[in-house]
Motif scaffolding. Structure first.
Motif, PDB file in Angstrom:
ATOM      1  N   SER A  26       0.813  -1.197   0.000  1.00  0.00           N
ATOM      2  CA  SER A  26       0.000   0.000   0.000  1.00  0.00           C
ATOM      3  C   SER A  26       0.851   1.253   0.000  1.00  0.00           C
ATOM      4  O   SER A  26       0.391   2.325  -0.370  1.00  0.00           O
ATOM      5  N   GLY A 131      -6.140   4.211  -6.742  1.00  0.00           N
ATOM      6  CA  GLY A 131      -6.767   4.188  -5.429  1.00  0.00           C
ATOM      7  C   GLY A 131      -6.540   5.421  -4.587  1.00  0.00           C
ATOM      8  O   GLY A 131      -6.875   5.429  -3.399  1.00  0.00           O
ATOM      9  N   LYS A 132      -5.975   6.480  -5.167  1.00  0.00           N
ATOM     10  CA  LYS A 132      -5.618   7.665  -4.392  1.00  0.00           C
ATOM     11  C   LYS A 132      -6.198   8.925  -5.030  1.00  0.00           C
ATOM     12  O   LYS A 132      -6.469   8.979  -6.216  1.00  0.00           O
ATOM     13  N   ASP A 202      -6.654   8.136   0.448  1.00  0.00           N
ATOM     14  CA  ASP A 202      -7.365   7.044  -0.202  1.00  0.00           C
ATOM     15  C   ASP A 202      -8.602   7.582  -0.923  1.00  0.00           C
ATOM     16  O   ASP A 202      -9.301   8.464  -0.411  1.00  0.00           O
ATOM     17  N   THR A 205     -14.884   5.635  -1.269  1.00  0.00           N
ATOM     18  CA  THR A 205     -15.685   4.499  -1.758  1.00  0.00           C
ATOM     19  C   THR A 205     -17.074   4.506  -1.147  1.00  0.00           C
ATOM     20  O   THR A 205     -17.825   3.562  -1.328  1.00  0.00           O
ATOM     21  N   ASN A 211     -14.077   6.356   3.452  1.00  0.00           N
ATOM     22  CA  ASN A 211     -13.647   5.117   2.816  1.00  0.00           C
ATOM     23  C   ASN A 211     -14.192   3.969   3.649  1.00  0.00           C
ATOM     24  O   ASN A 211     -13.739   3.729   4.758  1.00  0.00           O
ATOM     25  N   GLU A 215      -8.123  -0.437   4.927  1.00  0.00           N
ATOM     26  CA  GLU A 215      -6.847  -0.622   4.244  1.00  0.00           C
ATOM     27  C   GLU A 215      -6.391  -2.070   4.382  1.00  0.00           C
ATOM     28  O   GLU A 215      -6.714  -2.742   5.373  1.00  0.00           O
TER      29      GLU A 215
END
Length: 236
Positions: A26, A131-132, A202, A205, A211, A215
């Motif tokens: 990550s 993803g960022k 992040d 979502t 999010n 993680e």
């Protein structure tokens, strides 16, 4: 204090290994799409009596990103490349942008001119990291793109004052405000190496910008906690 049984220790060890691997995964970030490099100088260049505006762009393909290849170089076959002096380049590595800029005049400036309050600048567009979301940046102007050492920048503005986050996919570097230090070898050797490290969070979502998915490293921590709780129940 009793130690967990051998099978439990093995499971916890495996979970810890997973945690380390996922944390390392990550932490790595790379640009994942083609980037457009723009060179904009609304006032043209110093010494041009016509003050012809410059507005050109050049595509840097994903295949070259993160490889250490100097993606936009003097003498290359691109619209931006044609304006770069010897030794100047723009490259991308991980989630960082590297710019080596040299003096284009005898007065230790780039020679690119702004006009009407609009800066001469590089723009790096379509920046995308898997993803960022890009939220900011850290800027250094030290030789060899280091975080400390000798800086070739003599501008009254700090390096951070030359960089702007236009939107989450676009960063600019002002060129008309750069003043180079005299290294004692003439203006032709005056330069500064800019390193722009992007700051990210992040990608959202869920509603409210949060999010909802943990993680990978957090998931591994949950696994370790669950294993520990199971071991405690068995000892009870």
């Amino acid at each position: 204090m009793r130690l967990a049984s051998s099978p439990v220790r093995s499971l916890i060890g495996a979970a810890l290994g997973t945690l380390l691997a996922l944390s390392s995964m990550s932490a790595r970030a790379n640009f994942v799409s083609d980037i457009t490099v723009k060179l904009i100088a609304p006032g043209g260049v110093l010494g041009d009596p016509t003050a012809t505006p410059i507005s050109v762009s050049q595509l840097v393909t994903t295949a070259n990103l993160g490889t250490g290849i100097q993606s936009v170089v003097h003498g290359g076959s691109g619209a931006v490349s044609n304006f770069l002096a010897d030794n100047e380049f723009v490259s991308f590595s991980g989630d960082s942008i590297h710019v080596s800029s040299y003096s284009g005049t005898t007065v230790f400036t780039t020679g690119y001119l702004g006009l009407g309050g609009e800066h001469a600048r590089y723009e790096f567009d379509a920046l995308s990291i898997a993803g960022k979301i890009i939220t900011g940046f850290t800027v250094y102007a030290f030789d060899d793109f280091l975080t400390s050492g000798f800086s070739g920048l003599a501008s009254p503005l700090p390096a951070s004052g030359l960089v702007n986050l236009i939107d989450p996919h676009t960063v600019s570097l002002d060129l008309d405000n750069i003043v180079f230090k005299d290294r004692g070898t003439g203006s032709g050797a005056a330069h500064a190496d800019f390193r722009i490290d992007l700051i990210t969070r992040d990608a959202s979502t869920g509603p409210g910008g949060g999010n909802n998915l943990p993680e990978p490293a957090t998931l591994a921590l949950f696994a370790i906690a669950a294993l520990g709780a199971g071991a405690a129940r068995r000892r009870a």
